[in-house]
Design a protein around this motif. Structure first.
Motif, PDB file in Angstrom:
ATOM      1  N   PHE A  70       0.815  -1.218   0.000  1.00  0.00           N
ATOM      2  CA  PHE A  70       0.000   0.000   0.000  1.00  0.00           C
ATOM      3  C   PHE A  70       0.848   1.267   0.000  1.00  0.00           C
ATOM      4  O   PHE A  70       0.305   2.363  -0.208  1.00  0.00           O
ATOM      5  N   ILE A  71       2.160   1.156   0.239  1.00  0.00           N
ATOM      6  CA  ILE A  71       2.994   2.352   0.161  1.00  0.00           C
ATOM      7  C   ILE A  71       2.924   2.907  -1.265  1.00  0.00           C
ATOM      8  O   ILE A  71       3.225   2.225  -2.231  1.00  0.00           O
ATOM      9  N   GLY A  72       2.502   4.138  -1.371  1.00  0.00           N
ATOM     10  CA  GLY A  72       2.406   4.799  -2.676  1.00  0.00           C
ATOM     11  C   GLY A  72       1.155   4.503  -3.464  1.00  0.00           C
ATOM     12  O   GLY A  72       0.998   5.005  -4.579  1.00  0.00           O
ATOM     13  N   ALA A  73       0.227   3.709  -2.898  1.00  0.00           N
ATOM     14  CA  ALA A  73      -0.939   3.273  -3.675  1.00  0.00           C
ATOM     15  C   ALA A  73      -2.042   4.328  -3.675  1.00  0.00           C
ATOM     16  O   ALA A  73      -3.161   4.110  -3.215  1.00  0.00           O
ATOM     17  N   SER A  74      -1.705   5.497  -4.195  1.00  0.00           N
ATOM     18  CA  SER A  74      -2.678   6.580  -4.305  1.00  0.00           C
ATOM     19  C   SER A  74      -2.340   7.441  -5.509  1.00  0.00           C
ATOM     20  O   SER A  74      -1.170   7.715  -5.783  1.00  0.00           O
ATOM     21  N   THR A  75      -3.368   7.876  -6.205  1.00  0.00           N
ATOM     22  CA  THR A  75      -3.197   8.819  -7.318  1.00  0.00           C
ATOM     23  C   THR A  75      -3.686  10.208  -6.919  1.00  0.00           C
ATOM     24  O   THR A  75      -3.817  11.088  -7.765  1.00  0.00           O
ATOM     25  N   ASN A  76      -3.942  10.395  -5.639  1.00  0.00           N
ATOM     26  CA  ASN A  76      -4.616  11.591  -5.133  1.00  0.00           C
ATOM     27  C   ASN A  76      -3.846  12.878  -5.439  1.00  0.00           C
ATOM     28  O   ASN A  76      -2.721  13.071  -4.968  1.00  0.00           O
ATOM     29  N   ILE A  77      -4.458  13.747  -6.208  1.00  0.00           N
ATOM     30  CA  ILE A  77      -3.829  15.009  -6.590  1.00  0.00           C
ATOM     31  C   ILE A  77      -3.795  15.976  -5.413  1.00  0.00           C
ATOM     32  O   ILE A  77      -2.807  16.686  -5.193  1.00  0.00           O
ATOM     33  N   GLN A  78      -4.874  16.011  -4.638  1.00  0.00           N
ATOM     34  CA  GLN A  78      -4.939  16.943  -3.506  1.00  0.00           C
ATOM     35  C   GLN A  78      -3.856  16.631  -2.481  1.00  0.00           C
ATOM     36  O   GLN A  78      -3.168  17.529  -1.988  1.00  0.00           O
ATOM     37  N   ALA A  79      -3.671  15.341  -2.169  1.00  0.00           N
ATOM     38  CA  ALA A  79      -2.660  14.960  -1.179  1.00  0.00           C
ATOM     39  C   ALA A  79      -1.253  15.280  -1.675  1.00  0.00           C
ATOM     40  O   ALA A  79      -0.363  15.599  -0.886  1.00  0.00           O
ATOM     41  N   ALA A  80      -1.054  15.186  -2.982  1.00  0.00           N
ATOM     42  CA  ALA A  80       0.265  15.451  -3.547  1.00  0.00           C
ATOM     43  C   ALA A  80       0.555  16.930  -3.688  1.00  0.00           C
ATOM     44  O   ALA A  80       1.713  17.346  -3.748  1.00  0.00           O
ATOM     45  N   GLY A  81      -0.502  17.724  -3.778  1.00  0.00           N
ATOM     46  CA  GLY A  81      -0.311  19.143  -4.002  1.00  0.00           C
ATOM     47  C   GLY A  81       0.151  19.453  -5.404  1.00  0.00           C
ATOM     48  O   GLY A  81       0.700  20.522  -5.684  1.00  0.00           O
ATOM     49  N   ALA A  82      -0.050  18.515  -6.336  1.00  0.00           N
ATOM     50  CA  ALA A  82       0.377  18.696  -7.723  1.00  0.00           C
ATOM     51  C   ALA A  82      -0.404  17.757  -8.619  1.00  0.00           C
ATOM     52  O   ALA A  82      -0.903  16.720  -8.177  1.00  0.00           O
ATOM     53  N   TYR A  83      -0.482  18.121  -9.893  1.00  0.00           N
ATOM     54  CA  TYR A  83      -1.273  17.336 -10.835  1.00  0.00           C
ATOM     55  C   TYR A  83      -0.694  15.950 -11.075  1.00  0.00           C
ATOM     56  O   TYR A  83      -1.377  15.070 -11.605  1.00  0.00           O
ATOM     57  N   HIS A  84       0.540  15.725 -10.682  1.00  0.00           N
ATOM     58  CA  HIS A  84       1.160  14.420 -10.901  1.00  0.00           C
ATOM     59  C   HIS A  84       0.660  13.357  -9.926  1.00  0.00           C
ATOM     60  O   HIS A  84       0.841  12.175 -10.150  1.00  0.00           O
ATOM     61  N   GLY A  85       0.054  13.767  -8.818  1.00  0.00           N
ATOM     62  CA  GLY A  85      -0.416  12.800  -7.842  1.00  0.00           C
ATOM     63  C   GLY A  85       0.732  12.196  -7.044  1.00  0.00           C
ATOM     64  O   GLY A  85       1.874  12.647  -7.105  1.00  0.00           O
ATOM     65  N   GLY A 124       2.432   7.953 -14.801  1.00  0.00           N
ATOM     66  CA  GLY A 124       1.515   9.025 -15.145  1.00  0.00           C
ATOM     67  C   GLY A 124       1.141   8.904 -16.614  1.00  0.00           C
ATOM     68  O   GLY A 124       1.219   7.832 -17.206  1.00  0.00           O
ATOM     69  N   TRP A 125       0.761   9.987 -17.222  1.00  0.00           N
ATOM     70  CA  TRP A 125       0.466  10.082 -18.665  1.00  0.00           C
ATOM     71  C   TRP A 125      -0.670   9.146 -19.090  1.00  0.00           C
ATOM     72  O   TRP A 125      -0.662   8.619 -20.176  1.00  0.00           O
ATOM     73  N   TYR A 126      -1.656   8.951 -18.262  1.00  0.00           N
ATOM     74  CA  TYR A 126      -2.795   8.076 -18.551  1.00  0.00           C
ATOM     75  C   TYR A 126      -2.314   6.639 -18.795  1.00  0.00           C
ATOM     76  O   TYR A 126      -1.627   6.353 -19.758  1.00  0.00           O
ATOM     77  N   GLY A 127      -2.713   5.763 -17.903  1.00  0.00           N
ATOM     78  CA  GLY A 127      -2.167   4.419 -17.890  1.00  0.00           C
ATOM     79  C   GLY A 127      -2.763   3.486 -18.917  1.00  0.00           C
ATOM     80  O   GLY A 127      -3.553   3.864 -19.783  1.00  0.00           O
ATOM     81  N   ASP A 128      -2.401   2.220 -18.777  1.00  0.00           N
ATOM     82  CA  ASP A 128      -2.853   1.192 -19.700  1.00  0.00           C
ATOM     83  C   ASP A 128      -2.922  -0.129 -18.933  1.00  0.00           C
ATOM     84  O   ASP A 128      -2.734  -0.167 -17.723  1.00  0.00           O
ATOM     85  N   LEU A 129      -3.216  -1.193 -19.670  1.00  0.00           N
ATOM     86  CA  LEU A 129      -3.447  -2.531 -19.125  1.00  0.00           C
ATOM     87  C   LEU A 129      -4.726  -2.531 -18.285  1.00  0.00           C
ATOM     88  O   LEU A 129      -5.694  -1.895 -18.660  1.00  0.00           O
ATOM     89  N   GLY A 130      -4.749  -3.250 -17.164  1.00  0.00           N
ATOM     90  CA  GLY A 130      -6.015  -3.411 -16.446  1.00  0.00           C
ATOM     91  C   GLY A 130      -6.960  -4.336 -17.187  1.00  0.00           C
ATOM     92  O   GLY A 130      -8.182  -4.183 -17.109  1.00  0.00           O
ATOM     93  N   ASN A 131      -6.386  -5.316 -17.884  1.00  0.00           N
ATOM     94  CA  ASN A 131      -7.172  -6.220 -18.725  1.00  0.00           C
ATOM     95  C   ASN A 131      -7.693  -7.420 -17.945  1.00  0.00           C
ATOM     96  O   ASN A 131      -7.184  -7.751 -16.888  1.00  0.00           O
ATOM     97  N   LEU A 132      -8.678  -8.092 -18.519  1.00  0.00           N
ATOM     98  CA  LEU A 132      -9.351  -9.254 -17.927  1.00  0.00           C
ATOM     99  C   LEU A 132      -9.870  -8.886 -16.532  1.00  0.00           C
ATOM    100  O   LEU A 132      -9.428  -9.408 -15.523  1.00  0.00           O
ATOM    101  N   LEU A 133     -10.827  -7.980 -16.514  1.00  0.00           N
ATOM    102  CA  LEU A 133     -11.396  -7.492 -15.255  1.00  0.00           C
ATOM    103  C   LEU A 133     -12.469  -8.456 -14.766  1.00  0.00           C
ATOM    104  O   LEU A 133     -13.515  -8.611 -15.386  1.00  0.00           O
TER     105      LEU A 133
END
Length: 774
Positions: A41-56, A106-115
């Motif tokens: 779970f370390i780093g398992a967040s894309t939260n922009i607000q918590a990062a203070g930047a658009y990179h999350g 970043g840069w909009y991800g991919d994969l996430g297949n066979l959901l």
């Protein structure tokens, strides 16, 4: 909440505590058990607000994977947006469990297949949205969520189903524990993809326990860079169920002609409405379409377990079948889970640590874990892989690998692997070289993704990895061919035309190309190509052509030689000739000619003063900022420049302070994107007390280790040990050193000194020894 003033106290003061999961994880002898210190779970967040930047933040995922595995079985909480992992910890619903994921991008991800999603009751064919749009997604009990190395579990409250996941190299397994129900099912959304959709799917029922099929993912369906990354791959699957397929079917969404399949549409309410109206098809055993899914329905008793296992291949359905049958032959979930854990134990034991705090051990071994996700295996168990020509190839000379986040990982991740996994680096170089050959492009891609020449970021990082590996004598590929591709790459992307590179990102490009042009000069010289070596050595000085002596900084030039207009924020203006940074951050990237850089910038005294100011103005939390911005890669070598400037005690202070304040055992524990291992590799190396400023040069800077003892397996049953005396959170300064029993006064080691094994002993104290290491 801290005020702005409090955050800006700088690196010389302040102490920040943020961590979870403290316990003692050692065996009876006191030996650390590395897998017990992995917190996915370390780093398992894309939260922009918590990062203070658009990179999350870190953008890692918590799901099950084995070292460098092709399969990652992980929960997905979101489709769309800049959420490359498909998961963010603060989300309160899960839409399914996918068998492929990306880590930290970043840069909009991919994969996430066979959901795959277990459901109970009314069936939905749309995913739904966390904001209340009904679908097959479910709320979950956050307290039930657990992740360890090779294992993940969670309880879905909407369906009262417990979900567990584990994985092997090419296959994965899910175990669902259901409530009593007459309407239980497993749904598989074959169209789903993290950054869009697959654009064609096919599935076939093979027997009463098995289906197989494929999902074709093209740029028209979004994905990597929302299609701009040119990802074009097919995921093949061979999936088996422990319960027989007695009642099954398909759903099909009619996608209007001309409708975009990219993220903007799949994020919309219109997409949810469209997919909720899917046509249900039964009484057929084979189906295909542009947006389809598969489901099976069954009765369950209270606590009944239903398992699903699937092989994944990028080659063929038969490859997926072979992968599954070789790796998961039966339905013993616990055996596969234990095998995954054992694989991690072997991999993580390449570095053993003693001493340090519990927090530091959690951060260290999770960081090491994150460096062992990519470059992942791309070949099947029989060595077959799809090349960049779309054809199937087979190799027994190397393992085909994929996902090379070049601009990020050449700095720390690959130099770390040259120590603990040199064969992996050789595999990567083979893979990039065969890609250059099979594609017909005959040059190296800077950010490779499943054979795609994505063009992401800048520079020529593959040349850095190649030159570094060659200098370290770990290349086993055709070097004449590799050199030819590197030469073409440098001439396609470099400073040769004008002596500098134009905007966009003139400064970043010029400095990074100058560095890899130096790499080419070193490579050429080592290979006896003396004219090339001289040519590239001259180009490596191109960085000088952007320096403005009046402003005392680098500035982007126009084609006519004039400087671009001075920005409002001056050297702190992000984007002024730079990529994801400002001039004050990018200016230090002249790793191949630090002496020349110092002379250009006004001498050692001036450069040291500028560095001191850079760190003094850095916020203590190390979130995105205009000074030492550890959240992004261009600055990662800067703390180690003090070693080259005659003040190594400042490197020791800085590296320790960054380790203590930019990394934590918590979801917010990575201040920036993990970037496929780079952020974590920085920590691993720094925590061990080593760091490479300039890959291609075999020098590793010595800094203050976090631990009392670090033992690194360096191959051929050899171990390099770094041992400290009187080490503590206060005693961060090296007083003296001994290498293999002899006094050692240098503040660096050579790669060969590390790889032949031995013992480096460091005496520590709370006051700097300004004479050692100068």
């Amino acid at each position: 909440m801290k005020t702005h003033k409090e955050k800006m106290k700088g690196w010389l003061a302040g102490f920040f505590v943020a961590g979870t999961l403290f316990c003692s994880c050692s065996d009876k002898s006191g030996e650390v058990i590395p897998t017990d210190y992995v917190n996915p779970f370390i780093g398992a967040s894309t939260n922009i607000q918590a990062a203070g930047a658009y990179h999350g933040l870190g953008k890692t995922y918590p799901g099950a994977v084995v070292p460098y595995g092709a399969v990652q079985v992980s929960p997905n909480t979101i489709t769309g947006g800049d959420n490359g992992s498909g998961y963010s910890y603060e989300h309160r619903t899960i839409e399914g469990f996918a068998f492929t994921q990306m880590s930290g991008v970043g840069w909009y991800g991919d994969l996430g297949n066979l959901l795959v999603m277990p459901t109970v009751g009314k069936m939905h064919t749309n995913s739904g949205k966390e904001n209340g749009v009904e679908g097959y997604r479910s709320a979950y009990d956050k307290a039930s969520e657990k992740a360890t190395a090779g294992y993940y579990k969670v309880f879905l409250t909407d369906y009262q189903v417990n979900v567990e996941a584990t994985a092997s190299l090419h296959s994965g397994m899910l175990r669902f524990t259901y409530p009593q129900s007459k309407q239980a099912r497993i749904q598989i959304d074959l169209a789903r993809r993290v950054g869009g959709t697959s654009t064609f799917q096919a599935v076939k029922v093979i027997d009463e326990h098995t289906i197989e099929g494929r999902m074709e993912c093209t740029p028209e369906g979004g994905g990597w860079g929302n299609g701009d990354g040119k990802a074009n791959y097919t995921v093949y699957f061979y999936t088996q169920f422990s319960k027989p397929l007695k009642d099954f079917g398909f759903w099909e969404v009619t996608v209007p002609e001309g409708q975009s399949r990219k993220r903007e549409f799949i994020e919309s309410a219109a997409f949810q409405e469209l997919t909720s109206q899917a046509r249900i098809v039964r009484n057929v055993r084979e189906f295909q379409g542009k947006h389809i899914g598969f489901f099976m329905e069954f009765d369950t008793e209270v606590g009944e377990e239903v398992l699903l296992k699937s092989g994944i291949s990028y080659v063929s359905e038969s490859g997926a079948e072979l992968n599954l049958k070789k790796e998961i032959a039966d339905w013993n979930f616990e055996k596969i889970r234990e095998q995954a854990r054992n694989q991690w134990e072997v991999a993580l034991s390449k570095i053993k640590v003693r001493g340090g705090s519990e927090e530091q051990k959690w951060i260290f071994y999770t960081a090491l874990y994150h460096t062992m996700i990519d470059p992942r295996i791309f070949a099947d168990v029989d060595g077959k892989y799809v090349g960049a020509d779309g054809k199937v190839h087979e190799s027994d000379r190397f393992t085909k690998r994929t996902i090379f986040s070049g601009w990020d990982v050449f700095r720390s991740q690959m130099p770390l692997q040259t120590i603990i996994n040199p064969s992996l680096v050789n595999d990567l170089l083979w893979s990039l070289t065969t890609m250059a050959e099979e594609s017909g492009n005959s040059y190296y891609e800077r950010w490779e993704f499943l054979n795609a020449y994505s063009g992401c970021m800048l520079g020529n990082p593959a040349i850095s990895v190649l030159a570094d590996a060659y200098a370290k004598d770990i290349c086993q590929l055709n070097m004449d061919k590799a050199y030819a591709y590197a030469d073409k790459t440098s001439k396609m992307f470099g400073n040769s035309a004008l002596g500098y590179s134009l905007n966009p990102s003139s400064i970043s490009k010029t400095l990074e190309y100058a560095y890899t042009e130096w790499c080419m000069s070193r490579l050429a010289e080592a290979m006896g190509k003396h004219e090339d070596a001289e040519y590239y050595a001259k180009l490596s000085q191109s960085y000088r052509n952007l320096y403005d002596t009046e402003k005392h900084c680098f500035r982007p030039r126009e084609a006519d030689g004039s400087f671009e207009a001075w920005p409002a924020k001056g050297i702190l203006q992000e984007g002024y000739g730079c990529t994801e940074c400002n001039e004050y951050q990018q200016r230090w990237f002249v790793p191949h000619d630090i002496q020349g850089m110092v002379e250009l910038m006004g001498g050692i005294e001036q450069v040291v003063a500028d560095l001191d100011t850079l760190f003094a103005k850095t916020p203590v939390d190390f979130l995105w900022n205009a000074y030492y911005n550890h959240a992004n890669e261009p600055v990662h070598h800067i703390p180690y420049l003090y070693n080259r400037l005659g003040e190594p005690w400042k490197t020791q202070k800085c590296s320790r302070f960054i380790c203590d304040n930019a990394y934590h055992n918590s979801v917010e524990g990575l201040v920036g994107n993990e970037d496929v291992g780079q952020m974590s590799a920085w920590y691993v190396l720094s925590a061990c007390g080593l760091y490479p400023i300039c890959p291609g040069d075999t020098r590793y800077e010595i800094t203050s280790p976090l631990f009392d003892e670090v033992s690194i397996q360096v191959g051929n049953n050899k171990t390099f040990v770094i041992k400290t005396y009187h080490n503590s959170s206060e005693n961060v300064y090296i007083q003296s050193a001994r290498l293999n029993g002899k006094q050692y006064s240098k503040c660096y080691l050579d790669y060969k000194d590390i790889m032949k094994g031995g013992l480096l002993e460091l005496d520590m104290a709370a006051i700097p020894n300004e004479k050692w290491g100068k």
